[in-house]
Design an enzyme around this catalytic site. Structure first.
Site, PDB file in Angstrom:
ATOM      1  N   LYS A 130      36.942  49.248  47.192  1.00 47.78           N
ATOM      2  CA  LYS A 130      36.723  49.887  45.887  1.00 47.78           C
ATOM      3  C   LYS A 130      36.654  51.399  46.072  1.00 47.78           C
ATOM      4  CE  LYS A 130      34.226  46.041  43.780  1.00 47.78           C
ATOM      5  NZ  LYS A 130      34.861  45.636  42.535  1.00 47.78           N
TER       6      LYS A 130
ATOM      7  N   HIS B  77      29.073  41.864  50.552  1.00 47.26           N
ATOM      8  CA  HIS B  77      29.299  43.047  49.720  1.00 47.26           C
ATOM      9  C   HIS B  77      28.104  44.009  49.701  1.00 47.26           C
ATOM     10  CE1 HIS B  77      32.710  40.756  48.577  1.00 47.26           C
ATOM     11  NE2 HIS B  77      32.192  40.116  47.554  1.00 47.26           N
TER      12      HIS B  77
ATOM     13  N   ARG C 111      51.290  24.140  50.375  1.00 51.82           N
ATOM     14  CA  ARG C 111      51.780  22.772  50.598  1.00 51.82           C
ATOM     15  C   ARG C 111      52.773  22.313  49.536  1.00 51.82           C
ATOM     16  NH1 ARG C 111      46.372  19.600  52.155  1.00 51.82           N
ATOM     17  NH2 ARG C 111      45.850  20.599  50.199  1.00 51.82           N
TER      18      ARG C 111
ATOM     19  N   LYS D 121      36.580  36.158  52.943  1.00 50.47           N
ATOM     20  CA  LYS D 121      35.263  35.560  52.958  1.00 50.47           C
ATOM     21  C   LYS D 121      35.322  34.214  52.231  1.00 50.47           C
ATOM     22  CE  LYS D 121      32.097  36.688  49.635  1.00 50.47           C
ATOM     23  NZ  LYS D 121      32.342  36.230  48.260  1.00 50.47           N
TER      24      LYS D 121
ATOM     25  N   ASP E 275      27.024  34.619  48.961  1.00 43.32           N
ATOM     26  CA  ASP E 275      28.192  35.055  48.190  1.00 43.32           C
ATOM     27  C   ASP E 275      28.251  36.582  48.049  1.00 43.32           C
ATOM     28  OD1 ASP E 275      30.483  34.334  46.516  1.00 43.32           O
ATOM     29  OD2 ASP E 275      29.301  35.095  44.835  1.00 43.32           O
TER      30      ASP E 275
ATOM     31  N   GLU F 143      26.466  40.808  37.027  1.00 42.76           N
ATOM     32  CA  GLU F 143      27.669  40.240  36.414  1.00 42.76           C
ATOM     33  C   GLU F 143      27.281  39.495  35.138  1.00 42.76           C
ATOM     34  OE1 GLU F 143      30.740  38.910  39.543  1.00 42.76           O
ATOM     35  OE2 GLU F 143      28.844  38.121  40.264  1.00 42.76           O
TER      36      GLU F 143
HETATM   37  C1  BG6 Z   1      33.248  37.751  45.066  1.00 46.91           C
HETATM   38  C2  BG6 Z   1      32.222  36.698  44.800  1.00 46.91           C
HETATM   39  O1  BG6 Z   1      33.349  37.995  46.435  1.00 46.91           O
HETATM   40  O2  BG6 Z   1      32.880  38.955  44.396  1.00 46.91           O
HETATM   41  C3  BG6 Z   1      32.087  36.459  43.313  1.00 46.91           C
HETATM   42  O3  BG6 Z   1      32.580  35.497  45.454  1.00 46.91           O
HETATM   43  C4  BG6 Z   1      31.824  37.743  42.588  1.00 46.91           C
HETATM   44  O4  BG6 Z   1      31.072  35.510  43.035  1.00 46.91           O
HETATM   45  C5  BG6 Z   1      32.828  38.822  42.992  1.00 46.91           C
HETATM   46  O5  BG6 Z   1      31.930  37.486  41.199  1.00 46.91           O
HETATM   47  C6  BG6 Z   1      32.451  40.168  42.415  1.00 46.91           C
HETATM   48  O6  BG6 Z   1      33.483  41.077  42.643  1.00 46.91           O
HETATM   49  P1  BG6 Z   1      33.787  42.264  41.623  1.00 46.91           P
HETATM   50  O7  BG6 Z   1      34.854  43.049  42.303  1.00 46.91           O
HETATM   51  O8  BG6 Z   1      34.191  41.654  40.340  1.00 46.91           O
HETATM   52  O9  BG6 Z   1      32.487  43.023  41.501  1.00 46.91           O
END
Ligand code: BG6
Length: 484
Positions: free
Chosen positions: A182, A240, A51, A148, A235, A216
């Site tokens: 990945k 994933h 925008r 997503k 999430d 993480e």
């Molecule tokens: C994202 C999530 O899809 O994947 C995040 O929304 C998460 O919360 C991330 O931190 C992790 O991805 P990667 O590639 O860093 O493991």
């Protein structure tokens, strides 16, 4: 080893949300790297759309800054950057109003691959799709890429699928799950289906259990508003980790092609049992290490959203009956590590006595950091003193094994965008897969909501809530240590 980069066909890629975080962090730096690597043809164009009222020059300056920030120094080549920027333009556009669409129409060329990346809130997908059609910008040959979260439950995912289906066929829709891009995740398929070694053992008869960990160290900083409506289930697990589970549990597809691979993944999701509340541990990180806790970051002092989740999952089919899959993911944990560990059973009869020190064989597939595989095997402990066993890794770090080629491995987004241009949907989620995954997670989430379930606090820098340990201890098993 010589890397084999095959250029894709020339393309026009329009990035809606072209000034957003994902565009700056991943999409644009990734495209630059593919340009540098010789995969993005010079006759391709990137059009940022958002925008903000920006000139092409101002947008190119933003892209240059993103490359500067998110591309490693050894990949920054000033001449190539200038060349890359010359392929970029900008259109100020709004999904819900008319301005900008006619200009976009003049920028997108017929006769090249045309892809539209919807890097915007899902609420805008329908408007974008409609406008692209109304203005005759999209036709039956172009592709759209959607990010997503693809819905937040089965009903909203179905509604989104139905909206997109009004304008595009399923083979035009690329639902990104960046985990599928990945390198090691794809290696899972290579390891399973290009070797005879593992597949005969890949079943409940020989596999004791599977652990999938995505840990993480970061918190939800800056993303609290989104995350609080999501939590670890929506999430990470629904997408994933579900994809990782599918790639481990699926039957061999008859061919490495989109329909065959996605059919097999879908069968796994449909075979998942409902999860009992006693097989779930939810956690929320507390304050510590000089940082606020989850509730401070989410800006909701009463938040019951989980930043950690551990689950025991069963796949009810002939191959996996009796082999549990333990999944865990969390933020602000001890280390950043993602791995899949397949623990095999004991040999049927041991010829060694109980003091020999026997341990299980484990195949560890490391997604990050230090991508690679370890196969833990038993050998005789060297030296005199009788037959004592010791566990050693047959260790394969991809960086060591592949040398310089490993450094050139494309990031997940780069690879997936090139797959969009090639028209290969194998590593994208099909609509029915996404719906099946929500059909499995919905009752779990609804159960928490109905009970007003509150996650357990856990300390930042720990490996998660205490009860997660019990989830495995009570089955006589242990989580692998979370270490970077
Ligand atoms: C994202 C999530 O899809 O994947 C995040 O929304 C998460 O919360 C991330 O931190 C992790 O991805 P990667 O590639 O860093 O493991």
């Amino acid at each position: 080893m010589v890397s084999r980069v095959i250029p894709v066909d020339p393309f026009d890629l329009v990035i809606f949300g072209g000034t957003g975080d994902l565009a700056k962090r991943k999409i644009l730096p990734g495209l630059y790297r593919r340009f540098l690597g010789g995969q993005m043809p010079a006759d391709s164009r990137i059009i940022g759309g958002a925008r903000a009222d920006l000139t092409d020059e101002a947008y190119r300056a933003m892209v240059a800054a993103a490359i500067d920030e998110f591309v490693p120094p050894d990949r920054k080549n000033p001449e190539v950057i200038t060349d890359f920027l010359a392929r970029i333009s900008y259109v100020s556009i709004d999904a819900t109003v008319e301005g900008g669409w006619e200009k976009l129409k003049t920028l997108v060329r017929p006769g090249v691959v045309r892809a539209f990346y919807f890097s915007v809130a899902p609420a805008l997908f329908g408007d974008l799709a409609e406008k692209l059609h109304q203005h005759g910008i999209a036709d039956t040959t172009c592709r759209i890429v959607v990010e997503k979260p693809f819905g937040r439950d089965l009903a909203s995912a179905k509604a989104l699928n139905a909206t997109l289906a009004k304008y595009f066929t399923e083979d035009q829709i690329y639902r990104i799950d960046h985990y599928l891009g990945k390198e090691t995740v794809q290696n899972l398929m290579a390891v399973r289906f290009a070797n005879i070694l593992f597949e005969p053992l890949w079943k409940a008869e020989y596999v004791d259990h599977v652990q999938i960990t995505v840990a993480e160290t970061v918190g939800v900083n800056g993303r609290g508003a989104y995350y609080d409506t999501s939590g670890a289930m929506r999430d990470m697990i629904q997408n994933h980790m579900m994809q990782l589970l599918c790639l481990i549990a699926m039957e061999p597809p008859y061919h490495f092609d989109p329909a065959a691979v996605r059919d097999e993944k879908l069968k796994v999701i449909r075979a998942l049992d409902a999860v009992k509340p006693s097989d779930i541990v939810r956690g929320q990180y507390l304050a510590g290490g000089g940082e606020g806790g989850y509730v401070e970051h989410s800006e909701n002092p009463n938040s019951k959203t989980e930043s950690y989740l551990a689950l025991k999952v069963s796949v009810s089919n002939w191959r996996w009956k009796g082999t549990p899959f333990y999944l865990r993911t969390g933020k602000r944990l001890r280390a950043r590590t993602s791995e899949i560990a397949i623990t095999f059973k004991e040999p049927p009869h041991s010829i060694f006595d109980e003091t020999s020190g026997w341990k299980e064989n484990v195949l560890v597939i490391r997604l990050q950091p230090n991508e690679g595989m370890d196969l833990l095997v038993m050998i005789k402990e060297p030296g005199p003193g009788g037959m004592r066993l010791t566990q050693v890794p047959l260790d394969m770090s991809f960086a060591d094994a592949l040398g310089e080629d490993a450094e050139d491995v494309p990031d997940a987004y780069e690879r997936l965008i090139m797959d969009v241009i090639r028209g290969n949907q194998t590593l994208f989620m099909r609509g029915d897969e996404v719906e099946a995954a929500w059909a499995w997670t919905d009752p779990i989430i609804q159960g928490w909501e109905a009970r007003g379930h509150k996650p357990q606090g856990y300390d930042p820098g720990s490996s998660g809530p205490e009860d997660a340990l019990m989830l495995m201890h009570r089955d006589g098993r242990r989580w692998r240590e979370i270490k970077g």
